[in-house]
Structure formats: C-alpha cells, structure tokens
Design an enzyme around this catalytic site. Structure first.
Site, short mmCIF file in Angstrom:
data_model
loop_
_atom_site.label_atom_id
_atom_site.label_comp_id
_atom_site.label_asym_id
_atom_site.label_seq_id
_atom_site.Cartn_x
_atom_site.Cartn_y
_atom_site.Cartn_z
N LYS A 1 36.12 21.96 -11.05
CA LYS A 1 35.20 22.08 -9.90
C LYS A 1 34.00 22.89 -10.34
O LYS A 1 34.14 23.88 -11.07
CB LYS A 1 35.94 22.77 -8.74
CG LYS A 1 35.13 22.88 -7.45
CD LYS A 1 35.95 23.58 -6.36
CE LYS A 1 35.19 23.68 -5.04
NZ LYS A 1 35.97 24.39 -4.01
N SER B 1 36.14 21.81 0.34
CA SER B 1 34.94 21.71 -0.47
C SER B 1 35.16 21.08 -1.86
O SER B 1 34.22 20.63 -2.48
CB SER B 1 34.33 23.10 -0.66
OG SER B 1 35.21 23.93 -1.39
N SER C 1 40.22 24.31 1.01
CA SER C 1 39.34 23.50 0.16
C SER C 1 40.04 22.76 -0.98
O SER C 1 39.42 21.93 -1.63
CB SER C 1 38.22 24.36 -0.42
OG SER C 1 37.23 24.57 0.56
#
Ligand code: MG
Ligand code: ZN
Lengths: 519, 492, 95
Positions: B76, B151, B175
């Site tokens: 990420k 996210s 997330s």
C-alpha cells in the site's frame, strides 16, 4: 505609592546527552547545517520518536537535587503550532503530568536575605531548530540541527520581587545544573536560557497581568530586560492604561522589550497526549539508583568545608533546616537525612564560611581543593593556595581548573615542603610558577625542582651563624645604628643575611640568631 | 500460473517448477493488462521487480532462500519503500521518493518477497471507497462501476483480481477488512503493536495497524510471519516472543474441527442496518460454524454502537496533528505563489490535500481546540474505554465474535460521496477493533445475487491472531467462497 | 454545540488551510453534519471513566543515550522544495 514587582522564571536547560531526546542524532553544537538532523528530527513521513533514557535520568537528578517529587508516571503531549523551525508542526513536551513537580532553590536576596524560590515543575521536551534571517534572496534559511535537542524546562513560582532576585535565582539554578552535570550551562550557545514572567502590583493586592519576555541568554540581559519591563508597566499603569498579557522580546541593542505576537493571533496549542509515546514510567528502584550516584551538592559541601567535626556538621545542617529540630537527636536526624549521611562519611575542613563558599562556586574547584587535602595538605593552606595562587594563574591563562597544569597531588607535594620548613612561602611561589610552566602532576615534582635549583632552605644552625657573623663584621655602621635604638636597622641586617644566602636561609632562624648575636 | 495462492506458489518455487523471474514477469504483464480498468497501482517497478526476482532465484540456487523467496507482492502506498515513490494517494506527496523502508517492508524483503509496485489508496488512508485518491479511484474487480472499499482499495483489488497473491494494507478504522469484504478476499488487522508502524505514514497513531491481504487465511498467516515482530523504532511496538502464525493451521481436527469453540454473536451486529443479502450470507456462515462443531452465544456490546462517533472524536484529532508536517518546507508539494509564510502554508495545504483530508483536519483541529477538548476528545477516549470494557466482558462468554464486516456489499461510485456521515457508517462494524486494539479478520462468506462478494468478520481477544486464522482456515477447508475469482481475472 | 462559520474560519486558520469564500458554506455544512454525529457522545455518562489514549496498556520503552545516526542530508534534501547551503528556504520569518 510603591509598586511591588512579581517575577517567575521559566528556564530551558539543554540536557548534556550525547544524542537527541527522541532520535539517535548527535547533539553536537556547530555542525554543518542539517547534518546531525535525522529522519526523526526533520519529521520525514512515517518516522516515530523513541525516548532517550539519558534525558530522563538527568531530569530525575534535577528533581532529587531540588527536593522535588519525581512522578512515577508522566505523560508526553503534543503542543501544536506552525513554525518553520518546528518540523512536525508540534513540539513533544509534557503538559498535564510533568516528570518533576515541586522543589525549591535557595538564594540570597540583597534585600530579603536568604529566601527559597519554589519550583512549580520541571518537564522534558524537545528543542526546535533555528531560523537564519540572513538574506537568502529575501527568504529565511532553516537549520534543524538543534531540533530534537533535549530540554528540561524548569518553571518557578512567581516568588521573586526584584531583578536582583531573578538574577540570583538564575545564577543559583545555573550553578546547580552544572554541578549535577545535566547541562553544560553555555549561555552563548543557548544551553541555558530564561523566559521571565513579569508583573507589578500594589503590595497586598492580587497578581497583576503578566508579560512574558522570551529567551534571555545572559544574566545581564535578564536583569536589564526585567528592569525595562518593570519601568514600562509602571508607566503604562500610571498613565491610566492597562497591561495586556503578551509575549515580548528583549532587544539588547536598544535595551527595551517589544511585543512579539499580536493579540488577534492568540495561540491555541491544542495539547493532547502523544499517541506515539505511552506514559513514561519511572520506578522507585531507578530513582534510588540515581540518588545513590548523586554528587554531594554545593550547600552541603559548603557546610562540610566549614565544619570542624562531624558533630559540628550535623549541628550546622540541623540549624539550617528552617524548622525547629532541637527535640530530635543528632543521630536520628542524621539517619533521616540522606544527603547528610553521604556527606558525613567525608572529612570536615574547618574553613571560614567565606573560604568554603568560594571553594564551592563550582564542583571542579571544590574537588581540586579536596584532592589537595587528600594529598596531605593542610586544609587552610590548601584553601589559601587554591583561592590565591591557583586562581590567579588560571585567570592569567584563561583556563578552567580542570585544565590546570598543576595537579592537586603536585600542589600538595609543594605545600608539604612549606609545612616541613624545606622552603619558605616566597620560594614556594617561585617553584609553583616553574611547576605551572612545565606542568606538574606528581607528588614529588616540587622536590625535583627544589633539588635541581638548589632551593632547599638553609636551616643548619652553624651555617646561618657563619652568615650572620659575616654580615655583622661587614656592616659596622648599621650595627651601630641598631645599638643606638633604631629598630629598622635590624630588618636591614636580616635582609643582608637573606641576600647572602640567596634567599634560602630560614627567616625565623636568621631572626633569632641575629638578635642573640647583637645581644 | 501467477493466480495461485501464496502457499501454492511458494511450493512450486521451492520445487523449481517455476522460477521467480517467470512468475514476476507474468505478474507484471497482468498488472499492465488490468491497470487501465482497475487503477490498482500508483507505481509499478518493473525493472526493480525483475532484478529482485533474479536475486531470489540466485539465492534459491545457493540454498539461501527465505520462506517467501521470489513471490511477488505489492505494498500500500502509505508504507515507505526506499527509492520508490511513496505518495499516500495525495498530491502532497505526488513526487515524493522514500529514503527508507518501513519495518513491515523490511520484514517482507527479508523473507524474500519481490516488490512489484505500490498500490492506490484513499488519500492519507482517509476513506472507505477509494474515491479520495489523487490518482483516481480504484475499481472493484467484481463490478467496475463499484468501489473496492477503502482505504486500502488498491491492494484489495490487486489481490482480488489475482494480480499479486498478497499485498499489505493498513487498517485504522477498517481499511483492510472493509475492502477485503467488498472484493471477496481475506484481510487481517492484527493486534495493535504486533506489527510496527515505523515507516507507515501516520493517520491516527493509536489506531493505525499494518496487516496483510491474501486469498486465504493460511496466506495471511504466512504474510504475518514476515510482518510481525518487535521494532525498537516504534515505541508502541510490543516486545513479545516471535510467533509462527501458521502453527495451528495444519493440526487435523476431524469432521468437527471447531468442536468446543464458542462463537459470540453480538446483538448489535445483527440489527436492521444490514443489507438483507449480507445478513443471510452471515447467518449461513454461522450455520457452517455450527456444522463444524462450534456453538453460538449471543452477546451484548452496548457501547459498540458509539464506535463511529468515538472514532471521529479521536482519529481526525490525531490526523490534524500528524499531517501538520506537510507544510511545504522540507518535502512534498509547495504552492507556486504566495504572499508570505502563512500564505505559503495555507495555499500549500489547500492545494496539496484533497477535500476529505482537509475536512478531517478541520474536524480534528476543532476537537482539540481550547474549550472543546474535554467535550470531544477526552469524552471520545472515555467512551473508547467503555467499548473496550464491553469486549473484555464478551471474552468471558465466547472465544471469537462473528458478524458482517460491512453492512452492505460494494456500492456504486458517487453513492456516498456527498454525505460523509453515510460514508463513515460503512465502517460501523470494523472500527471497534481499532479502538480496542484487538485483532480481526474479514473472509469471504458468500455473494449477492448480483455477484458481489460478502465478507464475514471474525474478531478475537488481544494476540489471538493464530487462533482467528485457524478458525478462518477451518471454514475455508469446508467452503470455497475464497476460491471464487472475478470474471475479469478468470478471462485469460 | 453548533459550529459557526466564524469557528470554521478560525480552525482553518489554526490548521493553515485556505478556504476561499465560495467553498466556506459547503465546508461548514459538512462539518456541521459530522459534529451532529459526534455529538451523540454527549449523552453518554462517562463520570470517572479514565480516557484510553493508547490501544495497549504499556509503558514507554527507552533507548540508551548513544549516537546512532549518520549524516544523510543529501538524501533527505533531494525531495526538498527549496534548499541553499544545506538550509531549507522558507518565506521570510518575521518575529
Ligand atoms: Mg514555557
Ligand atoms: Zn519549553
């Protein structure tokens, strides 16, 4: 009607650690810009603070030295504001629960005698960087070398009533932080700097509105800034105005203070506990270990230097405790007073209070003196020499006592030769100068110089008699004057004998033999 | 070949059936082929990945290969990766190249994984739909008109589309779990402090937790072995003995492998707020647990209903402070024109941050400001403790808690963008585990009639990762929801 | 507790985020709805509850006082918007 001045100080002492408070970068002064500025210090994304144990230990040492409470649980908080020398946009400090609460500093006020200034708290925090305003095409340069340097912010109660007291407090605190070796005290480099909270009021009335004067980095500026600020506040009020609470800056070139931030930009620091740092726990065992390793502090050392015996020391400490302890036996008191217990094991020296005070001006001088005594010197003689010849020589050389070329052992060796009559005091000064010039570390260095230069005092009765006889024979006129009752003529004859011995004859013996021979 | 699980690929690499270079080259091609449709990646490091693959093959030839040697993964873009852009999905860091590796990045490097790229995400990890990324939204591989969740939407989409077998994410309020749920894969949020936050660009420091995405619970365990561990650079990293997260997976338990397991069903997780298909799939999963030998217990977590308001009293406050360092002075975006210093700050931050990030900074600034701190921030931290107390009570009655990960399946782009509060409520079931710090996993447990995945959340007490992974593993032995592949990925 | 437009301006100033006049009302409306949601907390009785500011009840680890960092200025300043002589440049700071 008179005004009463009320002053409290917030002092930032830079802690003498090797590395920064939350990063492994060096704290060294004077490096090239932004080189000892690690990822943590420049607040790169993703980095986190890790607390330096050395900084905490120094805070504990301070707390113990001022008789404060060391909080076994304290909390780091974030103080949020934007400024280019503050890379994270917040300063890690302590807010609601600091590491140290309370304590006091004793000072001598020129008007009120010995008083105790109470401390509110002392907390750990990180320093910010530096803005360099030299012209970089109309911009400011930011150097973050200093960012993250550990600070202990020491906050006093508003207990001072004049700029003299404020300076006495600041000096006393300055002496203490150096004594316990938590701060190098270098004010030019910003290692010790004061913010002064100043207000005025009519005696007996509640506290007036205060102004904070920021970052005073010399005792002179501290005094001048307070004096100016007091005059300013009096003028404002006597003109019918009111004091606005604000932060002010002292300008030494103009000797005045001026407002730093306008009112409408009032700060809101939005303090909250730093979620990156769990609460700081300090266990009792650690505090006790630090206590055990604490140096004997200046006030105790002064008393011990002036005490004539251990019993006398206990008496002096009890007398200065500020409460009536006459009911308590010396033994019980001693057991209840750890500082006294520690000191009690060390020798007393029976000096005058003036000499004792002068010797504890700093720890290195006191140590030098005690090492000299430990080397066998008489305490009174050692004190005279350390405060006299040694101090003068250091002054001439412009160095500190730690760098003195004559070691305490060498000085003790020299003083031993005065004591045993090998040399006179006058010759000793000559030898001391020679030792200083060449460097002397050993107890026998003085002896070597005495022998090499043939300065050994003549104490041989027969040899002195021969010199006296020669002088009497060769100075009939002066002898006649003496016999006619002119006492001054006697000194002249002594001088001639001494000169004949090239200064080495024992002056006492010369005196005695001459008197006897002149009958 | 690259659509296999981590465990399978690891076996095939070990058996020399494939080389890492072949595997990584195929992976890179798949990423390229899907990038336009999915937008799962912000950065793809083709040359770097092939070089790492070569090195992994060489290490294996010398017998010095780590457990995950040669396996392609993605990080990420909130995690710092030395020498690669690390943007956090923001214009603020659009040109930022990280000068160091995050702790979890180091761990996965040490295990031998090959980093192929950085995945797209909601800006600064703030969002539940991946619509706030400066680099455009990530699309859900199951339906390109729908969000992948957020996210960590890019990582979730990349694993769901079988572009990589596993990826990292971070979970502050759900997330990892919510996008795992919306894309039909597994996502684990470990206990806070088990995986270091060093090198994770901070959003809400007391909640941020790195964790893995993968196809199976077993793969999550393999990832955890490389991601967990004490890190002295993070003062909230826990100094605990090293754990093998796979240790319980292989133990055979016969026909009723969950015998004796007490499955808690929180009343608050089964209310009217859930989509009916989600509710049905979760009920079916609970029935499966019972078939496998578990028994159910109804429990109450009364304060959990307040998770969302508590979260918005805490997370934006921390964020407002954490994001202050983005001031245009030392790195990141700086406005081109400004009048003075403050104007430089204001314009830099107005331009560099997107609307949602700015909104949360403002919320957090207000929450911490003079006169409101006690009413909002302190109050939220108090209710947070009440929630933790609810959980502590629940653990006396059950071993795990199950329920839906999210109240609804993937929604359409734009559906919730005008109403931030509606968006926030998507995390209603996931936030509590961040507030308490305990672990939780989302695993696929079914599909809607329209073919959208549904996630089941399994929560456990502190440090129960291995046990949760074991339960999930047993469930995955008996079901095949986790093996379903979106058409977009199966089309080759 | 309602949030006024003036308060929005004040927090935007504290947060150093420019909000131009055209967007102020929209920002205000969204913040209001968020605070309406957060305000649900006000009804909870939290008398005597100790705030939980960390997810784990642990105390702060400490490192020994030793220098472990080397000069990495060149690396760190590669991504800086404006530097000269090793200094970060910012618009003139006036005290
Ligand atoms: Mg202060
Ligand atoms: Zn301070």
């Amino acid at each position: 009607m008179t005004w009463e001045v009320v002053i409290g100080l917030e002092t930032h002492a830079q802690l003498s650690t090797a590395s920064k408070i939350f990063s492994g970068a060096a704290t060294a002064f004077g490096a090239a810009p932004n080189t000892p500025a690690s990822a943590v210090d420049i607040a790169l994304p993703g980095v986190l603070p890790v607390l330096n144990k050395g900084a905490v230990e120094r805070a504990i040492r301070f707390g113990l030295a001022v008789g404060a409470t060391i909080n076994t649980l304290s909390v780091f908080a974030r103080k949020n504001y934007f400024y280019p020398d503050l890379p994270k946009g917040y300063q890690i400090s302590q807010f609601e629960i600091p590491v140290v609460n309370g304590g006091e500093i004793a000072i001598v006020s020129p008007t009120r005698g010995e008083i105790r200034v109470r401390l509110t708290r002392a907390h750990l925090e990180e320093d910010a960087g530096k803005s360099l305003h030299e012209d970089y095409h109309g911009m400011t340069g930011i150097d973050l070398n200093r960012a993250g340097t550990p600070l202990l912010e020491i906050v006093s109660e508003p207990d001072m009533r004049s700029s003299d007291e404020a300076v006495a407090y600041a000096k006393s605190l300055h002496e203490l932080v150096r004594w316990i070796e938590i701060c190098d005290g270098n004010m030019q480099e910003g290692s010790f700097r004061c913010d002064a909270n100043v207000s005025i009021r009519r005696p007996g009335e509640p506290l007036g509105t205060r102004c904070e004067i920021k970052t005073l980095n010399s005792f002179r500026f501290l005094q001048q800034a307070i004096d100016f600020e007091v005059r300013r506040q009096i003028a404002v009020i006597e003109d019918g105005g009111t004091i606005v609470q604000e932060t002010r800056l002292y300008d030494p070139d103009r000797n005045q203070t001026r407002s730093m931030r306008s009112k409408e930009d009032a700060q809101d620091y939005r303090y909250f506990p730093d979620p990156d740092l769990p609460p700081l726990a300090i266990d009792r065992g650690w505090i006790e270990r630090v206590r055990r390793d604490m140096p004997e502090l200046a006030p105790m050392r002064r008393l011990r230097f002036s005490a004539t015996s251990r019993e006398h020391l206990v008496e002096l400490v009890k007398g200065g405790a500020g409460v009536d302890l006459s009911e308590m036996s010396d033994q019980v008191y001693e057991e209840s007073n750890p500082a006294l217990q520690a000191s009690g094991q060390r020798p007393t020296h029976g000096l005058t209070l003036a000499d004792a005070s002068a010797l504890v001006q700093d720890r290195a001088t006191a140590d030098y003196f005690e090492s000299t005594v430990a080397g066998g010197a008489d305490a009174k003689a050692a004190a005279n020499w350390v405060l006299g010849e040694v101090a003068a020589a250091l002054n001439r050389a412009g160095i500190g006592i730690a760098a003195a070329p004559v070691s305490p052992a060498a000085l003790a060796g020299l003083l031993a030769r005065i004591a045993d009559g090998t040399i006179s005091g006058k010759i000793a000064k000559e030898i001391f100068d020679a030792m200083w010039a060449s460097g002397a570390r050993g107890a026998r260095d003085a002896d070597a110089i005495i022998d090499a230069k043939g300065l050994r005092q003549i104490s041989d009765e027969g040899a002195i008699e021969r010199l006296v006889d020669e002088v009497i024979a060769g100075n009939a006129g002066i002898v006649a004057e003496f016999r006619a009752g002119r006492e001054k003529a006697f000194n002249s004859l002594v001088g001639k004998v001494m000169a004949a011995s090239r200064g080495k004859a024992n002056p006492g013996q010369v005196n005695a033999i001459l008197r006897r021979k002149l009958g | 070949m690259s659509d296999g699980t981590l465990a399978a690929l690891s076996r095939r690499l070990a058996a020399r059936e494939i080389s890492s270079v072949e595997l990584v080259a195929e992976t890179l091609d798949r990423i390229d082929a899907h990038q336009k449709a999915l937008n799962a990646f912000v950065t793809v490091d083709r040359d770097g990945a092939l070089a790492q693959a070569k090195a992994a093959d060489a290490a294996r030839a010398k017998g010095a290969a780590g457990p995950l040697a040669g396996i392609p993964i993605a990080h990420k873009d909130v995690l710092m990766t030395a020498g690669l852009p690390t943007t956090c999905g923001s214009r603020m860091l659009a040109d930022f190249v990280a000068p160091y590796d995050a702790h979890v990045v180091e761990g996965l490097k040490r295990a031998g994984t090959v980093l192929v790229g950085k995945t797209n995400m909601d800006e600064f990890a703030m969002g539940s739909s991946n619509e706030t990324s400066y680099f455009g939204p990530v699309r859900n591989p199951w339906d390109l008109d729908r969000v992948p969740g957020g996210s960590s939407g890019g990582s979730a989409a990349a694993v769901a589309a079988r572009l990589v077998p596993a990826a990292t994410g971070t979970d502050t309020g759900g997330s990892i779990r919510q996008p795992a749920s919306l894309t039909g894969i597994c996502g684990l949020k470990p206990t806070y402090g088990v995986a270091s936050r060093y090198g994770l660009i901070a959003f809400a420091s007391s909640l941020d937790t790195p964790g893995p995405f993968a196809q199976t619970a077993e793969d999550c365990a393999l990832m955890m072995n490389a991601m967990a561990g004490h890190d002295p650079r993070d003062s909230t990293s826990l100094d605990r003995p090293v754990e093998d997260y796979t240790r319980r997976l292989s133990r055979s338990k016969g026909a009723r492998p969950l015998e004796g397991l007490r499955v808690g069903l929180p009343r608050e997780y089964f209310g009217k707020g859930n989509d009916t298909e989600v509710a049905a799939a979760v009920q079916a999963a609970v029935a499966e647990f019972v078939d496998l030998g578990a028994r159910t217990v109804e429990v109450g977590l009364p304060a959990v209903d307040l998770s969302v308001p508590v979260y918005y009293g805490i997370a934006p406050a921390a964020a407002s402070s954490n994001l202050s360092r983005f001031d245009g002075v030392r790195y990141g975006h700086r406005a081109a024109r400004y009048d003075d210093l403050n104007d430089m700050y204001r314009k830099t931050r107005a331009e560099g941050f997107g609307a949602e990030v700015k909104r949360r900074i403002l919320v957090g600034t207000y929450v911490l400001s003079h006169g409101y701190y006690d009413a909002y921030y302190v109050k939220a931290q108090q209710v947070r403790r009440l929630i933790a107390d609810d959980y502590a009570r629940a653990w006396r009655e059950c071993d795990i808690l199950v329920g839906p990960t999210a109240p609804s399946p993937a929604f359409r782009f734009g559906d919730k963008t005008d109403d931030p509060v509606q968006m926030y409520l998507n995390d209603i079931y996931t936030i509590a585990a961040n507030l308490t710090g305990a672990p939780a996993i989302s695993i696929p447990c079914g599909f809607t009639r329209a073919g959208l995945p549904i996630g089941l959340q399994i929560q456990g007490d502190y440090f129960s990762e291995a046990a949760i992974l074991d339960v999930a593993h047993r469930y995955q032995q008996a079901t095949d929801w986790h093996a379903r592949v979106p058409r977009i990925a199966a089309a080759e | 507790m309602t949030l006024t437009l003036d308060q929005v301006r004040r927090i935007a100033h504290l947060a150093r985020i420019e909000i131009d006049a055209s967007e102020a009302d929209a920002v205000h409306a969204k913040l209001e709805s968020i605070f309406e949601m957060i305000n649900r907390l006000q009804a909870v009785d939290t008398q005597g509850v100790v705030p939980m500011s960390h997810a784990q009840d642990v105390s702060l680890p400490m490192r020994e006082d030793a220098v472990s960092e080397t000069d990495r200025r060149a690396d760190y300043q590669r991504v800086a918007p404006a530097v000269e002589d090793g200094l970060y440049l910012v618009p003139r700071v006036v005290e």
